[in-house]
Enzyme design. Structure first.
Site, PDB file in Angstrom:
ATOM      1  N   ASP A   1      -5.029  -3.585  -6.291  1.00  3.43           N
ATOM      2  CA  ASP A   1      -5.547  -3.748  -5.040  1.00  3.43           C
ATOM      3  C   ASP A   1      -4.597  -4.800  -4.116  1.00  3.43           C
ATOM      4  OD1 ASP A   1      -7.195  -4.312  -2.605  1.00  3.43           O
ATOM      5  OD2 ASP A   1      -8.937  -4.491  -3.605  1.00  3.43           O
TER       6      ASP A   1
ATOM      7  N   ASP B   1       2.088  -1.523   4.451  1.00  2.00           N
ATOM      8  CA  ASP B   1       1.824  -0.436   5.530  1.00  2.00           C
ATOM      9  C   ASP B   1       0.464  -0.282   5.301  1.00  2.00           C
ATOM     10  OD1 ASP B   1       2.695   1.664   7.030  1.00  2.00           O
ATOM     11  OD2 ASP B   1       2.150   3.175   5.318  1.00  2.00           O
TER      12      ASP B   1
ATOM     13  N   CYS C   1       0.179   3.507  11.296  1.00  2.00           N
ATOM     14  CA  CYS C   1       0.715   4.556  12.128  1.00  2.00           C
ATOM     15  C   CYS C   1      -0.605   4.942  13.190  1.00  2.00           C
ATOM     16  CB  CYS C   1       0.380   5.852  10.849  1.00  2.00           C
ATOM     17  SG  CYS C   1      -0.798   6.129   9.951  1.00  2.00           S
TER      18      CYS C   1
ATOM     19  N   PRO D   1       1.692   7.468  -0.268  1.00  2.99           N
ATOM     20  CA  PRO D   1       2.286   8.412  -1.381  1.00  2.99           C
ATOM     21  C   PRO D   1       3.938   8.107  -1.527  1.00  2.99           C
ATOM     22  CG  PRO D   1       2.425   9.822   0.531  1.00  2.99           C
ATOM     23  CD  PRO D   1       1.821   8.230   1.176  1.00  2.99           C
ATOM     24  N   GLY D   2       4.442   6.929  -0.934  1.00  4.98           N
ATOM     25  CA  GLY D   2       5.895   6.624  -1.462  1.00  4.98           C
ATOM     26  C   GLY D   2       7.080   7.186  -0.720  1.00  4.98           C
ATOM     27  N   GLY D   3       6.774   7.374   0.664  1.00  2.67           N
ATOM     28  CA  GLY D   3       7.910   7.748   1.523  1.00  2.67           C
ATOM     29  C   GLY D   3       8.895   6.458   1.612  1.00  2.67           C
ATOM     30  N   LYS D   4       8.003   5.594   2.169  1.00  2.00           N
ATOM     31  CA  LYS D   4       8.807   4.376   2.609  1.00  2.00           C
ATOM     32  C   LYS D   4       9.381   3.674   1.115  1.00  2.00           C
ATOM     33  CE  LYS D   4       5.763   3.852   6.474  1.00  2.00           C
ATOM     34  NZ  LYS D   4       4.700   4.603   5.898  1.00  2.00           N
TER      35      LYS D   4
ATOM     36  N   ASP E   1      -1.011   0.478  -5.452  1.00  2.75           N
ATOM     37  CA  ASP E   1      -1.863   1.107  -4.847  1.00  2.75           C
ATOM     38  C   ASP E   1      -3.318   1.109  -5.611  1.00  2.75           C
ATOM     39  OD1 ASP E   1      -1.823   3.362  -2.288  1.00  2.75           O
ATOM     40  OD2 ASP E   1      -3.209   4.007  -3.683  1.00  2.75           O
TER      41      ASP E   1
ATOM     42  N   CYS F   1       0.911  -1.188   0.040  1.00  6.51           N
ATOM     43  CA  CYS F   1      -0.186   0.036  -0.037  1.00  6.51           C
ATOM     44  C   CYS F   1       0.925   1.141   0.149  1.00  6.51           C
ATOM     45  CB  CYS F   1      -0.938  -0.069   1.177  1.00  6.51           C
ATOM     46  SG  CYS F   1      -1.836  -1.443   1.722  1.00  6.51           S
TER      47      CYS F   1
END
Length: 451
Positions: free
Chosen positions: A319, A337, A390, A271-274, A292, A268
């Site tokens: 999915d 995530d 989170c 927005p792509g930080g990890k 995503d 998942c």
């Protein structure tokens, strides 16, 4: 303290934003940025005032409504939405902004009521707010001993159902600390793009851009900004020298511990930080399938990857519950995530606390299990599966993992704390609590597939 005078139209701009949030479920930060740009609010004082008024009014949501209830002769929901927001803004200034003269708050609210209501409304708004200024004691909160739940909910602007949960789990004192932390201003955290320079080099570059920065003690590439100019003006950001990302979020990639030429699935990923962090740790080798369900979110990942100079990420529309239909036994490591209630990051989003319902915590684990079970089938024998959220809530974290391990005997829990980048611990599961760890609330678990 000294009082400040405020340019006339700032309250009207603030009203538009608050109304957008309350009526159209807009995100406060996005709506605020848009209006600041549109109205070219360049003065620091103007920007600070409008930000405090918007974030404060939105954040204090139900507390303001509770206070208003003490001065209204009819239910608030019988009042038209824009007038409700004029009243909320007025109450926020009267009770929570000590530098604003109460008379100014009342007068400006009356001016706005003239513009957005009729003569009856003007009288009504004037009456309610003047009454609040005259008799503030009517809105006295219950004290911590008579009604501890309501006391915390009203004092620290948190939904009462959440306070109730936390008191049960943490006790009163820690719940109060957590609320105070959630209301503090989050510092801006950056992740060094180590493909382009070391953290030490970036710290020097940022210092020349009028930033006050210190190195994170939690993650090796983290930087905490104590003071910074408007981000869009930073040359270093345009050049992709860093990515904005919180410290707890940066821990996740280290726990996945990707190595060069790994094949990884980030389930998942937006927005792509990890995703970009793992890609960087792999030194731009190997391959990350970043999935995503929303194309516009995948475009954001592409944009970030390009800016950072990464070419090993493949954004893929899929999915996460269906990963196993395409990628059975495919990856060395898989990161889930998971979609979660987000209760660990309340501090970062002033409007999010009022958008959550307790139902979420009951509904999400089913989805979280489905994604995890699908992702597990994509891990090669000997490979690794990492689950992160989170949030701070056990049903979405520990419970999900124990259920998963019961259903998937070919996976075993590793000592997740041993994979932390700087200070290793013996924790099997990592639960970060904001008030204890002074960063966003996160949960991370690392599991290995045996056969």
């Amino acid at each position: 303290g000294q009082t400040i005078t405020i340019r006339k139209n700032l309250r009207e701009i603030a009203l538009k934003i608050i109304n957008d949030v309350n009526t159209n479920s807009a995100y406060a930060n996005i709506s605020l940025d848009r209006e600041i740009k549109k109205h070219e609010l360049v003065s620091d004082q103007d920007r600070r005032f409008i930000t405090e008024l918007v974030y404060g009014t939105v954040k204090a949501g139900k507390t303001i409504d509770w206070i208003l209830g003490k001065y209204l002769s009819r239910p608030l929901k019988k009042v038209s939405p824009i007038i409700q927001d004029i009243l909320r803004m007025g109450i926020y200034q009267i009770f929570f902004m000590s530098k604003i003269p109460p008379s100014a708050a009342c007068n400006q609210a009356v001016e706005l009521a003239k513009k957005y209501g009729h003569s009856g409304t003007v009288k009504f708004v004037n009456g309610v707010l003047r009454n609040a200024v005259r008799s503030p004691e009517k809105a006295q909160f219950p004290d911590r001993n008579t009604d501890p739940e309501l006391f915390l909910a009203l004092t620290y602007f948190h939904p009462q159902w959440l306070i109730k949960r936390w008191i049960k789990k943490l006790g009163f004192t820690d719940t109060e600390k957590l609320c105070i932390f959630n209301n503090s201003a989050p510092p801006l955290c950056l992740r060094t793009n180590t493909l382009k320079q070391t953290r030490a080099e970036l710290l020097k570059i940022l210092a020349t851009e009028e930033m006050e920065v210190i190195a994170s003690t939690v993650v090796p590439e983290g930087i905490i900004c104590l003071k910074h100019p408007n981000l869009s003006s930073l040359e270093s950001l345009k050049q992709g020298l860093f990515q904005i990302q919180d410290e707890s979020s940066m821990l996740v990639a280290h726990i996945v511990a990707p190595t060069e030429n790994d094949i990884i699935i980030d389930a998942c990923s937006a927005p792509g930080g990890k995703t970009t962090h793992m890609a960087t740790l792999m030194n731009n080798t190997g391959k990350i399938i970043a999935t995503d369900i929303y194309q516009h979110k995948l475009d954001k990942i592409k944009e970030n990857a390009t800016k950072l100079g990464l070419t090993n990420i493949e954004p893929t529309l899929l999915d996460a519950k269906l990963l196993h239909t395409q990628y059975q036994n495919f990856a060395d490591k898989v990161l889930v995530d998971a979609p979660c209630s987000g209760l660990g990051v309340i501090r970062r989003k002033p409007d999010s606390r009022w958008r959550k319902e307790e139902e979420l915590i009951k509904e999400l684990p089913t989805l979280q299990q489905e994604i995890l079970n699908s992702a597990a089938k994509c891990v090669k024998p000997g490979g690794v599966l990492v689950y992160s959220t989170c949030t701070t809530e056990e049903e979405e974290n520990q419970t999900v993992i124990y259920q998963f391990l019961q259903d998937n005997k070919n996976f075993q829990l590793e000592v997740t704390g041993q994979f932390l980048p700087i200070t290793k611990t013996t924790q099997e599961l990592i639960q970060i609590w904001p008030h204890n760890d002074k960063m966003d609330g996160f949960f991370i678990a690392r599991m290995k597939r045996n056969n």
